[in-house]
Write an enzyme that holds these catalytic residues in place. Structure first.
Site, short mmCIF file in Angstrom:
data_model
loop_
_atom_site.label_atom_id
_atom_site.label_comp_id
_atom_site.label_asym_id
_atom_site.label_seq_id
_atom_site.Cartn_x
_atom_site.Cartn_y
_atom_site.Cartn_z
N GLU A 48 33.12 15.11 30.46
CA GLU A 48 34.34 15.00 31.27
C GLU A 48 34.24 15.73 32.60
OE1 GLU A 48 33.96 16.81 28.55
OE2 GLU A 48 35.24 18.59 28.49
N HIS A 68 29.74 18.55 27.93
CA HIS A 68 31.08 18.13 28.37
C HIS A 68 30.97 17.01 29.40
CE1 HIS A 68 33.54 21.50 26.71
NE2 HIS A 68 32.35 22.07 26.66
N CYS A 94 31.73 18.64 22.35
CA CYS A 94 31.40 20.05 22.11
C CYS A 94 31.85 20.45 20.70
CB CYS A 94 31.98 20.93 23.20
SG CYS A 94 31.03 22.45 23.39
N1 GLN Z 1 33.26 27.03 20.03
C1 GLN Z 1 32.12 26.18 20.13
C2 GLN Z 1 30.92 26.92 20.69
O1 GLN Z 1 31.06 27.93 21.33
C3 GLN Z 1 32.42 24.94 20.96
C4 GLN Z 1 32.72 25.26 22.38
C5 GLN Z 1 33.40 24.11 23.13
O2 GLN Z 1 33.96 23.21 22.50
N2 GLN Z 1 33.41 24.19 24.45
O3 GLN Z 1 29.80 26.47 20.53
#
Ligand code: GLN
Length: 539
Positions: free
Chosen positions: A513, A511, A385
């Protein structure tokens, strides 16, 4: 309401952090391993509608379900143990309950009545208790009540549990109370009094626990068990010892040894549908505990002083490492402490580098320095992310020469917004539940590392973000060697980038995970550890 589904409620006493989630998951696992279908839900007493707006320092990681619910991290344990998906219905907060009751009041649904905690709030809680059990899909619904018995904020939940006994009828309802038996070093004694008090509190609320699960650092002698049984009105064989375990994944076996599942089955008159089968689980534990190799991987993030903030990532490493019998020494490093002066010495011992998800500017430049080091020194890199977004920004700055490239999250006026707010996000003014959440499809490029890892080209993964790869820069970035190997088939949104001419450099917008379980390790984690192992061997 005669119920076919059996309901088990898990309450906690004496102190928080005793591991109700792990006990619930372990009991669920044992019942599931006897052929029963089980789901676990959590009721949290706080007023937030969900933990999505909470700082990870409050309650640890925010876990995301397939259907896009932002939930308590215990739901991650439920999925990792049971290998069964949860949903929005598996996590209810006081905030959600009140929100629903007040919305009904505004619609006039209470027909002129005074709206009160009892019965309106407790009715709402109970209807949520029973929701997952309604269509007969589950033989057993386990409900974990967050917080401690005696907390003011959990009173309506406890009252709803008391009422549930009568709704569900005898033999369909069971309360397991998780408690602590502290050991006093000076007196060299295990103490039962805090447990007696916490059971008294439950009794005052009209609830007699059926089973006590006692967390303890030392084995409980027979006389201590007898004392607990006598003072807490439970049968002697229902005082269950829960010794500290080496791994949370040992707990189902410990609970099996203590016959927790047998007590539950007999008290609920529940017939197992098959003989207990924990073969795969034991196989996993055997591989986990007998590694044949070892690697050191750095997890770089800004919440590292609270490892719970990265729970699912840490557990994913455990699942994946067992799959290939490789021990992963996971080192958590604060991105705020990584600077242009010290990054080489900090990162040098690592065989692989993972930059974690995150929000906001704090520690961001440390992450940039980390990616640069991994990219230039051929260190296996896994960006999740924000970790993927940082990889794109670093590449734009240091390879394309767009020195002020950034995400508009960190620098709204950057001349090169290589990561930008998604269009659909631009009109949003409320923070809660409004990110791009939950499962989305992703098409993988044939022959890419990710396609190889998954063994297919169509995948579904879970998301939680507002910003995205800015496709205006796609051509420029790809032609210099950072390739978009995964895209959303509908929108073209870049979900994965991979670096050419590097042993293993993968950034994912999703994600992975959240979908790793004990019996289904996540393929990208497995491949990342393999790459780190390869690097380690070539050192
Ligand atoms: N802050 C970033 C976004 O909102 C990444 C979010 C995250 O790592 N879950 O796109």
């Amino acid at each position: 309401m005669a119920s076919k589904t059996k309901y088990i409620f898990i309450t906690g006493g004496v102190t928080s952090s005793l591991g109700k989630g792990i006990i619930a998951s372990s009991l669920g696992k044992l019942l599931q391993s006897r052929g029963l279908s089980v789901t676990i839900q959590k009721f949290d007493p706080y007023l937030n509608i969900d933990p999505g707006t909470l700082n990870p320092y409050e309650h640890g990681e925010c876990y995301v379900t397939e259907d896009g619910a932002e939930t308590d991290l215990d739901l991650g344990h439920y999925e990792r143990f049971l290998n069964v998906e949860t949903s929005q219905s598996n996590n209810i907060t006081t905030g959600r309950i009140y929100n629903s009751v007040i919305t009904k009041e505004r619609k006039g649904e209470f027909l002129g009545k005074t709206v009160q905690v009892i019965p309106h709030i407790t009715d709402e809680i109970k209807s949520n208790f029973y929701k997952l059990g309604q269509d007969g899909k589950y033989d057993v619904v386990i409900t974990e009540i967050g917080g401690c018995v005696g907390d003011i904020e959990s009173l309506p939940f406890i009252e709803a549990v008391r009422q549930a006994r009568w709704d569900l009828g005898p033999g369909n309802f069971l309360v397991v109370h998780l408690t602590l038996i502290p050991y006093l070093k000076a007196a060299k004694e295990l103490k039962t009094k805090p447990t007696q008090h916490s059971v008294k509190q439950l009794l005052e609320a009209g609830i007699q626990p059926d089973i006590l699960v006692c967390r303890t650092e030392y084995p409980l002698p027979e006389d201590v068990k007898r004392k607990l049984a006598l003072f807490c009105n439970v049968q002697l064989d229902s005082v269950i010892e829960a010794m500290d375990a080496e791994s949370i994944y040992d707990v189902p076996l410990l609970m099996k040894k203590e016959k927790l599942d047998e007590r539950v089955l007999s008290k609920l008159n529940l017939k197992p549908k098959s003989k207990l089968d924990l073969k795969d689980w034991k196989g996993f534990l055997g591989r986990l505990k007998n590694p044949t190799s070892v690697v050191t991987i750095g997890l770089i993030g800004k919440y590292v002083s609270l490892p719970d903030a990265y729970k699912s990532i840490i557990e994913s490493f455990i699942h994946a490492s067992a799959a290939i019998e490789c021990k992963v020494n996971l080192v958590l490093l604060s991105s705020e402490e990584i600077t242009a002066d010290n990054y080489v010495s900090m990162l040098k011992p690592l065989d692989g580098i993972l930059v974690a998800p995150g929000f906001g500017e704090r520690g961001f430049e440390g992450k940039i320095a980390t990616v640069k080091y991994a990219r230039e020194n051929q260190i296996p890199y896994f960006g999740i992310c924000l970790g993927m977004q940082v990889a794109v920004i670093e590449f734009a700055r240091n390879v394309l020469g767009l020195t002020r490239a950034n995400s508009t999250e960190m620098s709204p006026n950057t001349p090169h917004p290589v990561i930008d707010l998604m269009d659909e996000q631009k009109k949003i003014d409320q923070m809660g539940g409004t990110m791009r959440l939950g499962s989305y499809a992703c098409d993988l490029k044939k022959g890419s590392r990710t396609a190889l890892a998954y063994g297919k080209t169509k995948i579904q993964e879970r998301h939680r973000h507002r910003y995205e790869f800015n496709n205006a820069y796609l051509e420029q970035i790809e032609s210099s060697g950072l390739v978009a190997t995964g895209k959303n088939p509908k929108t073209g949104l870049v979900e994965i980038v991979e670096l050419k001419d590097h042993p293993w450099f993968v950034g994912v917008q999703f994600h992975p995970e959240y979908k790793s379980t004990v019996l289904k390790p996540q393929p990208l984690f497995v491949e990342f550890i393999q790459a780190a192992l390869h690097k380690n061997k070539n050192k």
